[in-house]
Design a protein around this motif. Structure first.
Motif, PDB file in Angstrom:
ATOM      1  N   GLY A 146     -13.412  23.879  31.002  1.00 53.81           N
ATOM      2  CA  GLY A 146     -12.689  24.422  32.140  1.00 53.81           C
ATOM      3  C   GLY A 146     -12.854  25.923  32.259  1.00 53.81           C
ATOM      4  N   ALA A 147     -12.728  26.624  31.114  1.00 56.07           N
ATOM      5  CA  ALA A 147     -12.862  28.080  31.148  1.00 56.07           C
ATOM      6  C   ALA A 147     -14.276  28.498  31.542  1.00 56.07           C
TER       7      ALA A 147
ATOM      8  N   ARG B 267     -13.914  26.921  43.755  1.00 57.46           N
ATOM      9  CA  ARG B 267     -13.879  27.239  42.331  1.00 57.46           C
ATOM     10  C   ARG B 267     -12.930  26.303  41.582  1.00 57.46           C
ATOM     11  N   ALA B 268     -11.722  26.132  42.129  1.00 54.17           N
ATOM     12  CA  ALA B 268     -10.747  25.259  41.472  1.00 54.17           C
ATOM     13  C   ALA B 268     -11.189  23.801  41.521  1.00 54.17           C
TER      14      ALA B 268
ATOM     15  N   THR C 208     -18.460  29.449  37.827  1.00 55.45           N
ATOM     16  CA  THR C 208     -18.332  29.236  39.268  1.00 55.45           C
ATOM     17  C   THR C 208     -17.910  30.509  39.975  1.00 55.45           C
ATOM     18  N   GLY C 209     -16.989  31.254  39.321  1.00 55.06           N
ATOM     19  CA  GLY C 209     -16.574  32.518  39.928  1.00 55.06           C
ATOM     20  C   GLY C 209     -17.720  33.498  40.070  1.00 55.06           C
TER      21      GLY C 209
ATOM     22  N   CYS D 204     -13.778  19.200  34.518  1.00 50.25           N
ATOM     23  CA  CYS D 204     -12.846  18.772  33.461  1.00 50.25           C
ATOM     24  C   CYS D 204     -12.589  17.272  33.535  1.00 50.25           C
TER      25      CYS D 204
ATOM     26  N   THR E 226     -16.515  26.699  33.211  1.00 49.21           N
ATOM     27  CA  THR E 226     -16.774  26.332  34.605  1.00 49.21           C
ATOM     28  C   THR E 226     -16.096  27.305  35.557  1.00 49.21           C
ATOM     29  N   TRP E 227     -14.852  27.675  35.235  1.00 43.88           N
ATOM     30  CA  TRP E 227     -14.112  28.628  36.083  1.00 43.88           C
ATOM     31  C   TRP E 227     -14.833  29.966  36.134  1.00 43.88           C
ATOM     32  N   ARG E 228     -15.282  30.432  34.976  1.00 43.32           N
ATOM     33  CA  ARG E 228     -15.966  31.727  34.928  1.00 43.32           C
ATOM     34  C   ARG E 228     -17.338  31.656  35.599  1.00 43.32           C
TER      35      ARG E 228
ATOM     36  N   THR F 224     -14.255  22.655  41.683  1.00 39.78           N
ATOM     37  CA  THR F 224     -15.376  22.467  40.769  1.00 39.78           C
ATOM     38  C   THR F 224     -14.893  22.388  39.325  1.00 39.78           C
ATOM     39  N   THR F 225     -13.969  23.275  38.960  1.00 38.71           N
ATOM     40  CA  THR F 225     -13.420  23.255  37.600  1.00 38.71           C
ATOM     41  C   THR F 225     -12.686  21.949  37.333  1.00 38.71           C
TER      42      THR F 225
END
Length: 448
Positions: A167-168, A7-8, A174-175, A15, A170-172, A10-11
């Protein structure tokens, strides 16, 4: 330090990629903006310089020249370096002299003129009644600099906002995408060797994660089936070994205490037969274990199947029923000669055990596929269709008492099927007018 989680990573990658694109795009935008603004300023200065040059050429040049909007100063210098005319803000200033060149434009020292901001100076030479003169027109780049600074600040703020948003998101995203994977991992981690009946949660849809869950569940089904088969095999083997061992012990105990030598000899002979039966059973169990351990690795040694069939049948001269052999062609298959010989022996033992009078062996090649087809037929009673798959299960006997008397272990046909499967082949049971035929089909080439 590279983040450990997918997850990290990928984010961070998203970015970084967006940042590179934004940096390149911002650089292009600023460059194009700067060029366009400077071209506009230069056009204004050039028009002013040409207008002054026309006045000078016509002899109508005045000592003080008016400034048009967008220009900062005007200065006209003759061939001897004297100021002929100038704008009011340069009264008393010396003539401009070039100090070098930059980007194909001459540069001038404007400190003496009190101009601390960027200037674009346009120079035009013309001929007047008094001789040649040089017209210098300076245009301020304050507007261009301010626009560039404002655009840079706006692009920086917009890029930062866009990077934060990417970033937000992608983080969400991907999670949420990895949540089923984590659920699958947690479920697999919780499954022990005694809980193979559990299954991982399968998300809806037909994406990669759903297919991963289906694959994991299929693997768990295979493991559960293999575990159940292993437990059943161990139980059946224990049962099969218990009976002859009990009989063998009873015979030896009776022989040890019986006073009659003839009875003792008969008991010892019976014990020897049971020992041979146990030895055969142990050999079959060992071969099954080896076949299970081999897995899907197919042997690839070239085996002359025709010669193997002829040799095996000829060597069985003591069989109770005669064997009619038909091998009209030479066939070679990839495999293991020892195991293929065991397959043939087991099928012949089964045919001899159930035949009334004759056994027929026929080896041919399928004209459509080129596969080797080995038919072993006997004129014994037919096998009901309900049992044609069951007879290939381990320790299965359709006639238990007669099989035990004849020395059958219930492993001959399962071993033959495992060997055929290992060689990429099949064994099927078919009815014939004269009895039953076991048909073995083997490929004559290694297939991936």
């Amino acid at each position: 330090m590279v983040p450990r989680s997918v997850r990290a990573r990928t984010t961070l990658a998203a970015c970084a990629s967006v940042a590179v694109v934004l940096l390149a795009a911002s650089a292009v935008v600023l460059l194009l903006l700067r060029l366009n603004l400077e071209r506009t300023v230069e056009t204004v200065a050039r028009d002013q310089a040409r207008a002054v040059a026309r006045l000078a050429a016509a002899g109508r040049l005045t000592p003080q020249l008016p400034l048009r909007p967008g220009t900062d100063f005007i200065q006209v210098v003759d061939a001897r370096g004297r100021v002929v005319a100038q704008s009011q803000n340069l009264t008393g200033r010396p003539a401009l002299t070039p100090t070098g060149a930059h980007n194909r434009h001459r540069t001038y020292n404007l400190d003496a003129l009190g101009q601390k901001h960027h200037q674009r100076v346009t120079t035009v030479t013309t001929i007047t009644p008094a001789g040649p003169v040089i017209v210098h027109v300076g245009a301020s780049l304050r507007t261009a600099d301010a626009a560039e600074d404002l655009t840079t600040a706006a692009l920086t703020a917009l890029s930062a906002l866009l990077l934060f948003t990417v970033g937000a998101l992608t983080w969400r995203t991907t999670g949420r995408a990895l949540r089923p994977v984590e659920a699958i991992r947690a479920e697999v981690a919780a499954i022990s060797d005694r809980g193979l009946d559990r299954r991982v949660p399968a998300p809806r849809g037909d994406d990669e994660i759903a297919r991963l869950a289906d694959t994991m569940n299929a693997m768990l089904e295979r493991l559960e089936a293999a575990g159940a088969r292993q437990r059943r095999f161990i139980a059946d083997a224990s049962h099969e070994l218990r009976s002859p061992l009990a009989v063998l012990r009873t015979q030896l105990e009776v022989a040890l205490t019986h006073p009659d030598p003839e009875v003792r000899n008969a008991l010892v002979a019976g014990a020897l037969e049971d020992t041979e039966r146990l030895q055969a059973l142990s050999a079959d169990l060992l071969l099954l274990a080896r076949l299970d351990a081999t897995g899907q690795s197919r042997p690839d040694e070239a085996v002359d199947l025709t010669e193997l069939v002829r040799t095996t049948v000829t060597a069985r001269s003591t069989d109770p029923h005669p064997v009619a052999l038909h091998t009209p062609c030479d066939i070679t298959v990839p495999g293991n000669a020892l195991w293929l010989g065991r397959l043939l022996t087991n099928l012949l033992d089964n045919a001899q055990r159930h035949a009334h009078r004759t056994v027929t062996v026929r080896l041919t090649a399928d004209p459509a596929t080129g596969d080797a087809v080995l038919d072993i037929a006997n004129d014994g009673p037919p096998i009901a269709s309900a049992y044609r798959e069951k007879i290939f299960e381990r320790f299965t006997r359709l006639d238990d008492a007669r099989s035990r008397d004849d020395g059958g272990t219930g492993l001959g046909l399962p071993i033959a099927l495992d060997i055929a499967t290992l060689h990429g082949g099949t064994i099927t049971v078919e009815d014939t007018p004269d009895g039953t035929t076991f048909r073995t089909r083997l490929t004559t080439s290694t297939r991936g």
